[in-house]
Scaffold this active site. Structure first.
Site, PDB file in Angstrom:
ATOM      1  CG  ASP A  41      -7.251  -7.180   3.122  1.00 34.62           C
ATOM      2  OD1 ASP A  41      -6.580  -7.786   3.373  1.00 34.62           O
ATOM      3  OD2 ASP A  41      -7.312  -5.791   2.990  1.00 34.62           O
ATOM      4  CB  THR A  43      -0.900   0.119   1.237  1.00 34.13           C
ATOM      5  OG1 THR A  43      -1.737  -1.379   1.273  1.00 34.13           O
ATOM      6  CG2 THR A  43      -1.869   1.155   1.290  1.00 34.13           C
ATOM      7  CB  SER A  77      -9.680  -1.650   4.115  1.00 31.34           C
ATOM      8  OG  SER A  77      -8.805  -0.957   4.054  1.00 31.34           O
ATOM      9  CB  SER A  78      -6.513  -1.448   8.278  1.00 31.13           C
ATOM     10  OG  SER A  78      -6.666  -2.807   8.691  1.00 31.13           O
ATOM     11  N   GLY A 133       0.403  -0.341   5.436  1.00 31.32           N
ATOM     12  CA  GLY A 133       0.771  -1.105   6.718  1.00 31.32           C
ATOM     13  C   GLY A 133      -0.229  -2.035   7.122  1.00 31.32           C
ATOM     14  N   GLY A 134      -1.171  -2.580   6.124  1.00 37.60           N
ATOM     15  CA  GLY A 134      -2.385  -3.306   6.934  1.00 37.60           C
ATOM     16  C   GLY A 134      -2.875  -2.674   8.015  1.00 37.60           C
ATOM     17  CD  GLU A 179      -6.916  -4.739  -1.388  1.00 37.56           C
ATOM     18  OE1 GLU A 179      -6.632  -4.470  -0.146  1.00 37.56           O
ATOM     19  OE2 GLU A 179      -6.368  -4.131  -2.306  1.00 37.56           O
TER      20      GLU A 179
HETATM   21  N1  GLU Z   1      -5.261  -4.644   2.165  1.00 36.91           N
HETATM   22  C1  GLU Z   1      -5.090  -3.609   3.498  1.00 36.91           C
HETATM   23  C2  GLU Z   1      -6.039  -2.955   4.032  1.00 36.91           C
HETATM   24  O1  GLU Z   1      -6.873  -2.579   3.246  1.00 36.91           O
HETATM   25  C3  GLU Z   1      -3.655  -2.919   3.002  1.00 36.91           C
HETATM   26  C4  GLU Z   1      -2.624  -3.629   2.808  1.00 36.91           C
HETATM   27  C5  GLU Z   1      -1.452  -2.737   3.287  1.00 36.91           C
HETATM   28  O2  GLU Z   1      -1.349  -1.596   3.878  1.00 36.91           O
HETATM   29  O3  GLU Z   1      -0.419  -3.399   3.087  1.00 36.91           O
HETATM   30  O4  GLU Z   1      -6.074  -2.424   4.971  1.00 36.91           O
END
Ligand code: GLU
EC number: 2.3.2.2
Length: 602
Positions: A452, A410, A476-477, A497-498, A449
């Site tokens: 997730d 991301t 999502s985060s 950063g997930g 995606e």
């Molecule tokens: N897929 C994650 C999200 O939507 C983001 C992935 C990432 O930040 O690396 O929260």
């Protein structure tokens, strides 16, 4: 407790720091990498991103009279060239926009959607979840891309440029190429094995069959053509045209090298899924934190509600006056509690009954804040509360729900303009390198995606709002955030950063608002991420803090992780200038620029 926010103190330091580092952004995209600086101060407009070429693309658009939305799209499209493993046409994201004309904040949910065929058993085989690694590199995990729709929508609603004009700098960059840096080489190396399995990925990212050399130029003429096609035909090219046909064909039968032993699952996306896709304009998440209006992404992202709940939990404490140890303790505890709720309650609100308003209510936060003791860390996994029935006591209800896995790729950007508009935009293709599958002849990777989603309910017997569904968005985060003071934008921030995105954005806001850090200091501060787990992830710099031992004495346990997040942020200074801030070190350092830099020392 409502405190007056005294943001003037650190600003002098901020400005001093920043003017030292000011340098004008480069005008051209030669193979020479543009100079980059993590901090810039000046008038006009500002852009911050992880990459110097991308920031330069946004600045170019601003200098030609475009607004912050135009600049955000131009920057994002350029990131599609230089950060192709993090974001691009094949992915999705969330855009938060402060509209100077109305003083209102608007958002676009450009999250990818699951195919119409997806049921809750989408990732099951013989009743069991398929191995996660097999979902990561597959057609199955590819959702309908939402990024092109986000760009087109944002420009149509709030921008001044047509899509083609906003894509122009990125198109040029893709044709001319960018300079490979160490981060790009490393990211390629970590994808090498699977890229080799897909001829289109191999040809694009392993030139001559080898890892790209640091300092070499990587061109992507196919992506330049894709941008030109989007410019000519609009996003219909993807959602109802030949580009879309290529995407569908690639997802349904990922083109694997016959010599490869990689078993790649096919996806189910159809032309109809693409035709039905919409980026959604929706109300932002909102809360009042010490007199600031904090706006973020409401579900389908958990970013806005989780950052918001944690802030609300901290609202009743004068964080400013806490010792370093107590500050960090409460930051970790607030985030632990907010994650317990996030994991239980947040999913796509078009499919699930998500208590968004209640998760952001001060009453609910107060009912959770009382769990925090100054003397002892809470034990995770902590059970969620019931936001609709907060009660007066301090008991947690129900069973604890652990977090799901999320990628760590991301990218995030912020942009502002001379009219006072501000954008915070986070976009992704999920894993670093997404699904690993490049659409042949089109120059971009497809997302993965849908990983997730939770493949099975994370806690048996507890309803899971994040199971797959037809046309559903995975939780999502991503947490692009804009804080407004007295109706005027003050801060904008976001990070990749997930799930650590949430704690990173929270930590930056707390550092800036409560702990007297300048914005560059708040970005540079060592990070930790507590997400309702027994052990808190922490950067080496955090583990070296003098507070560490005292936190451990309170019961916190840490595990070291090299880096958390790669933030981009900006701030409106009291004199009307913009301060743009990017990472000084993480991910090789980011790039901040303004259209009219203040002379050094001003
Ligand atoms: N897929 C994650 C999200 O939507 C983001 C992935 C990432 O930040 O690396 O929260």
């Amino acid at each position: 407790m409502r405190l007056t926010v005294r943001l003037s103190g650190p600003v002098a330091l901020t400005a001093a720091l920043a003017t030292l580092a000011v340098s004008a952004p480069p005008a051209a995209y030669a193979a020479d990498p543009p100079a980059k600086t993590p901090t810039a101060v000046g008038h006009g407009g500002a852009v911050s991103s992880v990459d110097a070429d991308a920031t330069a693309a946004g600045i170019e658009v601003l200098r030609k009279g475009g607004n912050a939305v135009d600049a955000a799209v131009a920057t994002a499209a350029a990131l599609g060239v230089t950060e192709p493993y993090s974001a691009g046409v094949g992915g999705g994201g969330y855009l938060v926009f402060y509209d100077a004309r109305s003083g209102k904040v608007r958002t676009l949910d450009g999250r990818e959607t699951a195919p119409r065929t997806a049921g809750a058993d989408y990732f099951l085989e013989d009743g069991k979840p398929i191995p996660f690694a097999e979902a990561v590199t597959s057609g199955l995990s590819v959702g309908t891309p939402g990024t092109p729709a986000t760009w087109e929508n944002a420009l149509r609603r709030w921008g001044t440029l047509r899509l083609g004009a906003a894509l122009k700098p990125a198109e040029r960059l893709a044709d001319r190429g960018f300079t490979v840096d160490e981060t790009f080489r490393q990211q390629t190396a970590s994808n090498e094995k699977r890229f080799r399995a897909f001829p289109a990925s191999r040809e694009l990212f392993l030139p001559g069959g080898e890892l790209p050399v640091v300092g070499s130029t990587l061109r992507n003429p196919d992506l330049a053509d894709t941008y030109r096609e989007l410019a000519r035909k609009g996003t219909r090219a993807l959602y109802a045209g030949e580009l879309g046909e290529d995407v569908v064909r690639t997802v349904r039968k990922p083109p694997v090298d016959p010599a490869s032993d990689l078993a790649v699952r096919k996806g189910q996306l159809t032309a109809d899924d693409l035709r039905r896709y919409r980026a959604l304009e929706q109300r932002p998440s909102h809360l009042d934190y010490r007199g600031l209006d904090v706006y973020g992404m409401a579900p389908s992202s958990s970013g806005g509600t989780t950052v918001g709940e944690a802030l609300n939990i901290l609202e009743s404490t004068d964080v400013r006056d806490l010792s370093g140890t107590q500050y960090l303790h409460r930051f970790l505890e607030a985030s632990r509690i907010a994650f317990a709720d996030r994991n239980r309650w947040v999913g796509d609100p078009r499919f699930e009954d998500v208590p968004t308003r209640e998760l952001l209510s001060q009453r609910y936060a107060d009912s959770r804040a009382c769990l925090i003791s100054p003397d002892k860390a809470l034990t995770s996994p902590l059970a969620p509360g019931d936001p609709r029935n907060p009660g007066d006591g301090c008991e947690a209800s129900g069973k604890a729900v652990p977090e799901n896995r999320e990628g760590l790729s991301t990218t995030s950007l912020t942009a502002s303009d001379k009219w006072g508009n501000v954008v915070a935009y986070t976009l992704t293709i999920e894993s670093t390198g997404g699904s690993g599958v490049t659409v042949p002849g089109r120059g971009f990777l497809l997302n993965n995606e849908l990983t997730d989603f939770n493949f099975i309910p994370v806690t048996p017997g507890v309803p899971d709002p994040n199971l797959p569904g037809p046309g559903k968005r995975p939780r999502s985060s991503m947490a692009p955030t804009i804080a407004v003071q007295d109706g005027k934008p003050l801060l904008a921030a976001g990070s990749p950063g997930g799930a650590t995105i949430i704690t990173t954005v929270l930590q930056i806001l707390l550092g800036r608002i409560d702990r007297d850090l300048s914005l560059p200091e708040a970005l540079a501060a060592p990070r930790a991420s507590q997400r309702n787990a027994a052990v808190t992830q922490a950067e080496p710099g955090f583990l070296a803090l003098p507070e560490r031992e005292r936190l451990e004495a309170l019961g916190h346990a840490f595990t070291s992780t090299p880096e958390i997040g790669a933030a981009a942020a900006l701030e409106r200074l009291p004199d009307g200038r913009w301060l743009a801030a990017a990472e000084p070190v993480r991910r090789g350092g980011g790039s901040a620029a303004v259209t009219h830099p203040s002379p050094s020392g001003a």
